[in-house]
Design a protein around this motif. Structure first.
Motif, PDB file in Angstrom:
ATOM      1  N   ALA A 202       0.772  -1.067  -0.034  1.00 54.04           N
ATOM      2  CA  ALA A 202      -0.515  -0.062   0.281  1.00 54.04           C
ATOM      3  C   ALA A 202       0.994   1.323  -0.158  1.00 54.04           C
ATOM      4  O   ALA A 202       0.445   2.363  -0.940  1.00 54.04           O
ATOM      5  CB  ALA A 202      -0.979   0.004   1.233  1.00 54.04           C
ATOM      6  N   GLY A 203       1.853   1.120   0.422  1.00 55.32           N
ATOM      7  CA  GLY A 203       3.079   2.082   0.401  1.00 55.32           C
ATOM      8  C   GLY A 203       2.431   3.458   1.792  1.00 55.32           C
ATOM      9  O   GLY A 203       1.529   3.394   2.148  1.00 55.32           O
ATOM     10  N   ALA A 204       2.739   4.466   1.260  1.00 52.59           N
ATOM     11  CA  ALA A 204       2.072   5.916   2.531  1.00 52.59           C
ATOM     12  C   ALA A 204       0.326   5.716   1.482  1.00 52.59           C
ATOM     13  O   ALA A 204       0.469   6.867   2.718  1.00 52.59           O
ATOM     14  CB  ALA A 204       3.292   6.977   1.819  1.00 52.59           C
ATOM     15  N   GLY A 205       0.526   5.900   0.277  1.00 55.13           N
ATOM     16  CA  GLY A 205      -1.039   5.845   0.515  1.00 55.13           C
ATOM     17  C   GLY A 205      -2.359   5.494   1.413  1.00 55.13           C
ATOM     18  O   GLY A 205      -3.480   5.814   1.141  1.00 55.13           O
ATOM     19  N   GLY A 206      -1.708   4.057   1.561  1.00 56.91           N
ATOM     20  CA  GLY A 206      -2.516   3.931   2.282  1.00 56.91           C
ATOM     21  C   GLY A 206      -3.671   2.707   1.478  1.00 56.91           C
ATOM     22  O   GLY A 206      -3.676   2.857   0.283  1.00 56.91           O
ATOM     23  N   VAL A 207      -3.768   1.833   2.634  1.00 55.38           N
ATOM     24  CA  VAL A 207      -4.719   1.092   1.458  1.00 55.38           C
ATOM     25  C   VAL A 207      -5.942   0.788   0.987  1.00 55.38           C
ATOM     26  O   VAL A 207      -6.805   1.127   0.866  1.00 55.38           O
ATOM     27  CB  VAL A 207      -5.006  -0.244   3.311  1.00 55.38           C
ATOM     28  CG1 VAL A 207      -5.877  -1.342   2.623  1.00 55.38           C
ATOM     29  CG2 VAL A 207      -3.850  -1.268   3.246  1.00 55.38           C
ATOM     30  N   ALA A 208      -6.756   1.979   2.331  1.00 52.61           N
ATOM     31  CA  ALA A 208      -8.141   2.731   1.711  1.00 52.61           C
ATOM     32  C   ALA A 208      -8.184   3.303  -0.193  1.00 52.61           C
ATOM     33  O   ALA A 208      -8.785   1.992  -0.596  1.00 52.61           O
ATOM     34  CB  ALA A 208      -8.831   3.419   3.226  1.00 52.61           C
ATOM     35  N   ALA A 209      -7.427   4.071  -0.361  1.00 53.70           N
ATOM     36  CA  ALA A 209      -7.558   4.672  -1.484  1.00 53.70           C
ATOM     37  C   ALA A 209      -6.744   3.377  -2.228  1.00 53.70           C
ATOM     38  O   ALA A 209      -7.321   3.398  -3.180  1.00 53.70           O
ATOM     39  CB  ALA A 209      -5.884   6.083  -1.601  1.00 53.70           C
ATOM     40  N   LEU A 210      -5.729   2.937  -1.508  1.00 46.72           N
ATOM     41  CA  LEU A 210      -5.687   1.901  -3.275  1.00 46.72           C
ATOM     42  C   LEU A 210      -6.910  -0.022  -3.464  1.00 46.72           C
ATOM     43  O   LEU A 210      -6.646   0.315  -4.859  1.00 46.72           O
ATOM     44  CB  LEU A 210      -4.210   0.364  -1.906  1.00 46.72           C
ATOM     45  CG  LEU A 210      -3.970  -0.590  -3.085  1.00 46.72           C
ATOM     46  CD1 LEU A 210      -3.609  -0.014  -4.463  1.00 46.72           C
ATOM     47  CD2 LEU A 210      -2.490  -1.129  -2.852  1.00 46.72           C
ATOM     48  N   LEU A 211      -7.145  -0.107  -2.151  1.00 48.99           N
ATOM     49  CA  LEU A 211      -8.480  -0.926  -2.224  1.00 48.99           C
ATOM     50  C   LEU A 211      -9.429  -0.345  -3.587  1.00 48.99           C
ATOM     51  O   LEU A 211     -10.151  -0.890  -4.337  1.00 48.99           O
ATOM     52  CB  LEU A 211      -9.130  -1.566  -1.507  1.00 48.99           C
ATOM     53  CG  LEU A 211      -8.132  -2.104  -0.279  1.00 48.99           C
ATOM     54  CD1 LEU A 211      -8.397  -3.311   0.595  1.00 48.99           C
ATOM     55  CD2 LEU A 211      -8.008  -3.965  -1.120  1.00 48.99           C
ATOM     56  N   ARG A 212      -9.743   1.188  -3.357  1.00 44.81           N
ATOM     57  CA  ARG A 212     -11.205   2.047  -4.093  1.00 44.81           C
ATOM     58  C   ARG A 212     -10.436   1.595  -5.209  1.00 44.81           C
ATOM     59  O   ARG A 212     -11.133   1.450  -6.879  1.00 44.81           O
ATOM     60  CB  ARG A 212     -10.862   3.420  -3.590  1.00 44.81           C
ATOM     61  CG  ARG A 212     -11.488   3.738  -2.466  1.00 44.81           C
ATOM     62  CD  ARG A 212     -12.613   4.852  -1.365  1.00 44.81           C
ATOM     63  NE  ARG A 212     -10.949   5.809  -1.781  1.00 44.81           N
ATOM     64  CZ  ARG A 212     -10.817   6.107  -0.755  1.00 44.81           C
ATOM     65  NH1 ARG A 212     -10.936   5.660   0.556  1.00 44.81           N
ATOM     66  NH2 ARG A 212      -9.776   7.440  -0.171  1.00 44.81           N
ATOM     67  N   GLU A 213      -9.042   1.768  -5.124  1.00 43.41           N
ATOM     68  CA  GLU A 213      -8.220   2.197  -7.211  1.00 43.41           C
ATOM     69  C   GLU A 213      -8.280   0.948  -8.393  1.00 43.41           C
ATOM     70  O   GLU A 213      -9.168   0.649  -9.066  1.00 43.41           O
ATOM     71  CB  GLU A 213      -7.362   2.554  -7.170  1.00 43.41           C
ATOM     72  CG  GLU A 213      -6.152   2.350  -8.197  1.00 43.41           C
ATOM     73  CD  GLU A 213      -4.201   3.050  -8.313  1.00 43.41           C
ATOM     74  OE1 GLU A 213      -3.645   2.654  -9.232  1.00 43.41           O
ATOM     75  OE2 GLU A 213      -4.638   3.339  -7.555  1.00 43.41           O
ATOM     76  N   LEU A 214      -8.052  -0.374  -6.668  1.00 48.41           N
ATOM     77  CA  LEU A 214      -8.343  -1.780  -7.746  1.00 48.41           C
ATOM     78  C   LEU A 214      -9.376  -2.598  -7.611  1.00 48.41           C
ATOM     79  O   LEU A 214     -10.005  -2.993  -8.612  1.00 48.41           O
ATOM     80  CB  LEU A 214      -7.576  -3.341  -6.075  1.00 48.41           C
ATOM     81  CG  LEU A 214      -5.966  -2.635  -6.575  1.00 48.41           C
ATOM     82  CD1 LEU A 214      -5.466  -3.295  -5.265  1.00 48.41           C
ATOM     83  CD2 LEU A 214      -5.337  -2.853  -7.991  1.00 48.41           C
ATOM     84  N   ALA A 215     -10.861  -2.249  -6.679  1.00 50.16           N
ATOM     85  CA  ALA A 215     -12.423  -2.462  -7.519  1.00 50.16           C
ATOM     86  C   ALA A 215     -12.899  -1.654  -8.725  1.00 50.16           C
ATOM     87  O   ALA A 215     -13.120  -2.417  -9.096  1.00 50.16           O
ATOM     88  CB  ALA A 215     -12.995  -1.716  -6.111  1.00 50.16           C
ATOM     89  N   GLN A 216     -12.279  -0.366  -8.952  1.00 45.57           N
ATOM     90  CA  GLN A 216     -12.480   0.090 -10.023  1.00 45.57           C
ATOM     91  C   GLN A 216     -11.504  -0.632 -10.768  1.00 45.57           C
ATOM     92  O   GLN A 216     -12.328  -0.448 -12.122  1.00 45.57           O
ATOM     93  CB  GLN A 216     -12.324   1.343  -9.801  1.00 45.57           C
ATOM     94  CG  GLN A 216     -12.702   2.432  -8.398  1.00 45.57           C
ATOM     95  CD  GLN A 216     -13.010   3.535  -8.632  1.00 45.57           C
ATOM     96  OE1 GLN A 216     -11.559   4.077  -9.420  1.00 45.57           O
ATOM     97  NE2 GLN A 216     -13.194   4.307  -8.398  1.00 45.57           N
ATOM     98  N   ALA A 217     -11.132  -0.823 -10.525  1.00 46.45           N
ATOM     99  CA  ALA A 217      -9.627  -1.235 -12.228  1.00 46.45           C
ATOM    100  C   ALA A 217     -10.437  -2.461 -12.221  1.00 46.45           C
ATOM    101  O   ALA A 217      -9.929  -3.180 -13.510  1.00 46.45           O
ATOM    102  CB  ALA A 217      -8.404  -1.163 -11.829  1.00 46.45           C
ATOM    103  N   CYS A 218     -11.154  -3.600 -11.653  1.00 45.70           N
ATOM    104  CA  CYS A 218     -10.645  -5.348 -12.048  1.00 45.70           C
ATOM    105  C   CYS A 218     -11.726  -5.325 -13.144  1.00 45.70           C
ATOM    106  O   CYS A 218     -12.706  -5.510 -13.046  1.00 45.70           O
ATOM    107  CB  CYS A 218     -10.546  -5.743 -10.793  1.00 45.70           C
ATOM    108  SG  CYS A 218     -11.185  -7.601 -11.022  1.00 45.70           S
TER     109      CYS A 218
END
Length: 536
Positions: A202-218
């Motif tokens: 996740a890095g410094a951006g955090g898990v929440a933002a990354l999971l939102r991004e992946l949910a939209q991209a999958c």
């Protein structure tokens, strides 16, 4: 320990993570254990664990992996941890998992072995349990969730062991557009243990933002992965911020999932552990949408609660989720009065029945702690106390139950009982890292409830510093964080110049501990324990 989280020692919660077994893939014979004994026989006797507590022992395991051409499976756990006991009771004793373990080098790091906390720093792990898969060259491939059911766990384990690339590499490709990714790649991300990531992906951006991004991209074509990523993203949304953007569009697939018995069973871990968060992300309090969503959730959770193919701990978590949903829009801090009488009766009946049925020591540690929490959540405090007290002699780690009794007493406003149970829990706790953790908890409650008892506070802190001095890894991983909490408690106690003489004595004692450490990060953390702001 966080009683507000599900059966999780992660901090993660960890969130907080439990595995479960299925009837159609029966586990090996459970370890012989009597409901009246505190001993638990090894449930994982068939697994050829490399029990490591030092860099040299881990390095030897990786050298063996290279020579045998096998990946490495690292399990980081502790004796007292309820979800670790859940894994022992429902996964590590299964014949299919034992057989699969021969295809990799299994390494068990007990966080209470001398030196083991240094390995926690090396592997970037915090909460128990954490499971990490490495390739034969030592590269981290992925982190495995401990909360999915056992058969599904084996599916994810197989996927991880056969992965040609790490989850980190797959994530980079997903964020670059995802071209060329196949279903197995998206599953690697969807079933990654985001709760124990520790910013590895996740890095410094955090898990929440990354999971939102992946949910939209999958891609929607990868339905199972897309749904899991959607649920995970919704579960970590800020519950205080109201419904997420596009909640109406996201509600429909979640409602369809809740109506589908097979699909809700497949994603039961997210549904049971995050029901209230999902409902808050998808609907506004008091709205018609909230009402229909809660009804759909309750129907799915009732099915899971009655599903005998799930473990007792997972079925209890479905019931806890129903209690939390019933209290979701209730005003005030103590929402237990909003629990319907019929639901309270279900909690009481299930706790009593499971207490009576359990014969396995590991399962008892996982289930009884969850049942006691469920009773407390439902407002059945006396029942929670009675269950915990009745199981003290049956638990191999009764100090965990004592800490729960302390929490119950504190919630009732009984300061003397809260401090007494906490003192007993600290006194009975075993293992250097655990004793620092329980000691930090005891000191914190002592300062909160009896700050005027300066002698008792100083005596407890001095004992903890003495124990830290005897540890080779006191300022690593969980132990280091326990000592920072201890320092924070004491600094708050001494704010404004109070208790100056006691703090000077404690500082001198700690200076002696720090002086014996080599220059480096541990020395820096030690020097900063009683100087907030000087250690990060």
């Amino acid at each position: 320990m966080n009683r507000s989280a599900p059966i999780l020692c992660t901090v993660l919660a960890v969130a907080a993570l439990a595995a479960c077994s299925k009837r159609d893939a029966p586990p090996a014979a459970p370890p012989a254990s009597s409901a009246s004994t505190a001993q638990a026989a090894p449930a994982d006797a068939g697994i050829a664990w490399v029990r490591a507590a030092s860099d040299a022992e881990v390095d030897a395991a990786f050298a063996r992996a290279r020579s045998e051409g096998k990946p490495v499976f690292v399990y980081w756990g502790a004796k007292w941890c309820p979800p670790c006991n859940q894994l022992q009771a429902t996964l590590f004793n299964r014949q299919d998992f034992i057989e699969r373990s021969r295809a990799f080098v299994p390494v068990y790091v007990d966080g209470d072995k001398p030196g083991a906390q240094k390995l926690g720093t090396r592997f970037a792990v915090r909460g128990y349990p954490t499971m990490v898969v490495f390739d034969r060259g030592g590269q981290e491939l992925t982190r495995l969730p401990g909360e999915v059911d056992a058969q599904q766990y084996n599916e994810v384990l197989t996927l991880s062991m056969s992965a040609q690339r790490s989850a980190k590499a797959v994530l980079a490709q997903a964020r670059a557009g995802g071209q060329g990714l196949v279903e197995a790649d998206w599953r690697l991300l969807a079933y990654y243990s985001w709760e124990t990531d520790q910013q590895q992906l996740a890095g410094a951006g955090g898990v929440a933002a990354l999971l939102r991004e992946l949910a939209q991209a999958c891609p929607a074509a990868h339905a199972d992965s897309a749904m899991r990523l959607r649920l995970k993203a919704l579960a970590v949304a800020d519950s205080q911020a109201g419904p997420v953007a596009g909640a109406a569009a996201q509600r429909a697939p979640v409602l369809a999932l809740l109506a589908d018995a097979a699909q809700s069973r497949r994603h039961m871990d997210v549904l049971t552990n995050s029901a209230a968060g999902l409902a808050s992300a998808l609907s506004a309090a008091g709205s018609a949408e909230r009402k229909s969503l809660l009804a759909a959730f309750d129907g799915a959770l009732v099915r899971l609660q009655a599903d005998a193919s799930l473990s007792r701990a997972d079925r209890l978590m479905a019931l806890v989720a129903r209690v939390q949903l019933a209290q979701l829009d209730a005003p005030g801090k103590d929402k237990s009065a909003a629990t319907p009488a019929a639901l309270r009766a279900e909690v009481r009946d299930m706790a009593v029945r499971f207490d009576r049925e359990i014969t396995d020591g590991y399962e008892r540690q996982a289930v009884i702690t969850t049942a006691a929490w469920a009773l407390e959540q439902a407002g059945l405090m006396e029942d929670s106390d009675a269950l915990l007290k009745a199981n003290l002699a049956k638990s191999h780690s009764p100090y965990y139950l004592m800490a729960d009794l302390a929490d119950n007493a504190k919630k009732r406003g009984d300061k003397a009982a809260a401090l007494d149970w906490n003192a007993q829990a600290f006194d009975k706790s075993e293992g250097p890292a655990t004793r620092l953790q329980w000691g930090a908890r005891y000191l914190g409650m002592l300062i909160e409830l009896a700050p005027q008892d300066a002698q008792r506070v100083e005596r407890a802190a001095a004992q903890l510093f003495d124990e830290a001095a005897a540890m080779p890894d006191a300022f690593e991983a969980r132990s280091g964080r326990s000592l920072q909490r201890i320092g924070g408690h004491l600094s708050g106690w001494a704010k404004g110049g109070a208790h100056g003489d006691a703090m000077k004595r404690l500082q001198r004692q700690l200076d002696e501990v720090c002086a014996k450490l080599p220059a480096g990060e541990s020395r820096r953390l030690c020097d900063g324990v009683l100087k907030p702001g000087s250690s990060a």
